[in-house]
Design a protein around this motif. Structure first.
Motif, short mmCIF file in Angstrom:
data_model
loop_
_atom_site.label_atom_id
_atom_site.label_comp_id
_atom_site.label_asym_id
_atom_site.label_seq_id
_atom_site.Cartn_x
_atom_site.Cartn_y
_atom_site.Cartn_z
N GLN A 120 0.83 -1.21 0.00
CA GLN A 120 0.00 0.00 0.00
C GLN A 120 0.86 1.26 0.00
N CYS A 121 1.98 1.22 0.73
CA CYS A 121 2.88 2.38 0.80
C CYS A 121 3.85 2.44 -0.37
N LYS A 122 3.80 1.42 -1.24
CA LYS A 122 4.64 1.35 -2.44
C LYS A 122 6.13 1.41 -2.09
N LEU A 123 6.50 0.71 -1.02
CA LEU A 123 7.91 0.64 -0.63
C LEU A 123 8.63 -0.40 -1.48
N SER A 124 9.83 -0.08 -1.89
CA SER A 124 10.64 -1.07 -2.60
C SER A 124 11.07 -2.14 -1.60
N ASP A 125 11.52 -3.27 -2.11
CA ASP A 125 11.97 -4.34 -1.22
C ASP A 125 13.15 -3.88 -0.37
N ARG A 126 14.03 -3.11 -0.96
CA ARG A 126 15.20 -2.61 -0.24
C ARG A 126 14.78 -1.64 0.88
N ASP A 127 13.87 -0.74 0.57
CA ASP A 127 13.38 0.19 1.60
C ASP A 127 12.63 -0.56 2.69
N ALA A 128 11.91 -1.61 2.31
CA ALA A 128 11.19 -2.41 3.29
C ALA A 128 12.16 -3.08 4.26
N VAL A 129 13.29 -3.55 3.75
CA VAL A 129 14.30 -4.17 4.62
C VAL A 129 14.79 -3.17 5.65
N HIS A 130 15.11 -1.96 5.22
CA HIS A 130 15.60 -0.93 6.15
C HIS A 130 14.54 -0.59 7.20
N LEU A 131 13.30 -0.46 6.77
CA LEU A 131 12.22 -0.13 7.70
C LEU A 131 11.99 -1.26 8.70
N ILE A 132 11.97 -2.49 8.23
CA ILE A 132 11.72 -3.64 9.11
C ILE A 132 12.86 -3.83 10.09
N ILE A 133 14.11 -3.68 9.63
CA ILE A 133 15.25 -3.82 10.54
C ILE A 133 15.20 -2.75 11.63
N SER A 134 14.94 -1.51 11.24
CA SER A 134 14.88 -0.43 12.24
C SER A 134 13.76 -0.67 13.25
N THR A 135 12.61 -1.09 12.76
CA THR A 135 11.48 -1.36 13.65
C THR A 135 11.78 -2.52 14.58
N ALA A 136 12.34 -3.60 14.03
CA ALA A 136 12.65 -4.78 14.83
C ALA A 136 13.69 -4.46 15.90
N GLU A 137 14.70 -3.67 15.54
CA GLU A 137 15.71 -3.30 16.53
C GLU A 137 15.11 -2.47 17.65
N THR A 138 14.14 -1.64 17.33
CA THR A 138 13.49 -0.82 18.35
C THR A 138 12.64 -1.69 19.29
N LEU A 139 11.97 -2.70 18.73
CA LEU A 139 11.07 -3.52 19.53
C LEU A 139 11.75 -4.68 20.25
N PHE A 140 12.82 -5.21 19.68
CA PHE A 140 13.49 -6.39 20.23
C PHE A 140 14.96 -6.10 20.47
N ASN A 141 15.56 -6.81 21.44
CA ASN A 141 16.99 -6.66 21.68
C ASN A 141 17.83 -7.38 20.64
N ASN A 142 17.41 -8.58 20.25
CA ASN A 142 18.20 -9.41 19.34
C ASN A 142 17.36 -9.77 18.12
N ILE A 143 17.75 -9.25 16.95
CA ILE A 143 17.01 -9.54 15.73
C ILE A 143 17.72 -10.57 14.87
N SER A 144 18.79 -11.16 15.38
CA SER A 144 19.56 -12.09 14.56
C SER A 144 18.78 -13.36 14.21
N LYS A 145 17.73 -13.67 14.97
CA LYS A 145 16.93 -14.87 14.68
C LYS A 145 15.82 -14.61 13.67
N LEU A 146 15.58 -13.34 13.34
CA LEU A 146 14.54 -13.00 12.38
C LEU A 146 15.07 -13.11 10.95
N ILE A 147 14.23 -13.56 10.03
CA ILE A 147 14.61 -13.64 8.62
C ILE A 147 14.28 -12.30 7.99
N ILE A 148 15.31 -11.48 7.79
CA ILE A 148 15.12 -10.16 7.19
C ILE A 148 16.15 -9.99 6.08
N ASN A 149 15.73 -10.16 4.85
CA ASN A 149 16.58 -9.86 3.71
C ASN A 149 15.70 -9.53 2.51
#
Length: 109
Positions: A50-79
């Motif tokens: 809906q926001c027309k985010l590219s896949d690359r921009d989505a990765v940056h947004l999801i990583i930043s959000t996950a880091e804010t919400l969780f201490n360790n994001i290494s177990k999440l599949i984000i690529n």
């Protein structure tokens, strides 16, 4: 994630400092371990589309959000490739559901 070679990234905590790839390798951006938790939901995928985010921009947004919400994001599949694959699967599934609804309406009329 793809390796980060000789890339400078802005450290948002202080706008005058930059981090190099060597600094990032010790942080949560490490590409040595691969995540195992898939967390993409249809609601999140719909919002990205809906926001027309590219896949690359989505990765940056999801990583930043996950880091804010969780201490360790290494177990999440984000690529980028995983997000692309999930988005395509979501679109295909949604299109099939719409076609089923339209076909049922056509049979009624």
């Amino acid at each position: 994630m793809e390796s980060i070679d000789n890339v400078l990234e802005l450290n948002l905590s202080s706008s005058s400092e930059f981090e190099t790839a060597d600094d990032l390798s010790s942080s949560s951006y490490s590409s040595k371990t691969q995540g195992s938790i898939a967390f993409m939901t249809s609601k999140l995928l719909a919002a990205l589309d809906q926001c027309k985010l590219s896949d690359r921009d989505a990765v940056h947004l999801i990583i930043s959000t996950a880091e804010t919400l969780f201490n360790n994001i290494s177990k999440l599949i984000i690529n980028r490739l995983n997000i692309r694959r999930e988005r395509l699967f979501f679109r295909e599934r949604t299109a099939n559901e719409i076609l089923k609804i339209l076909n049922s309406w056509i049979k009624i009329v």
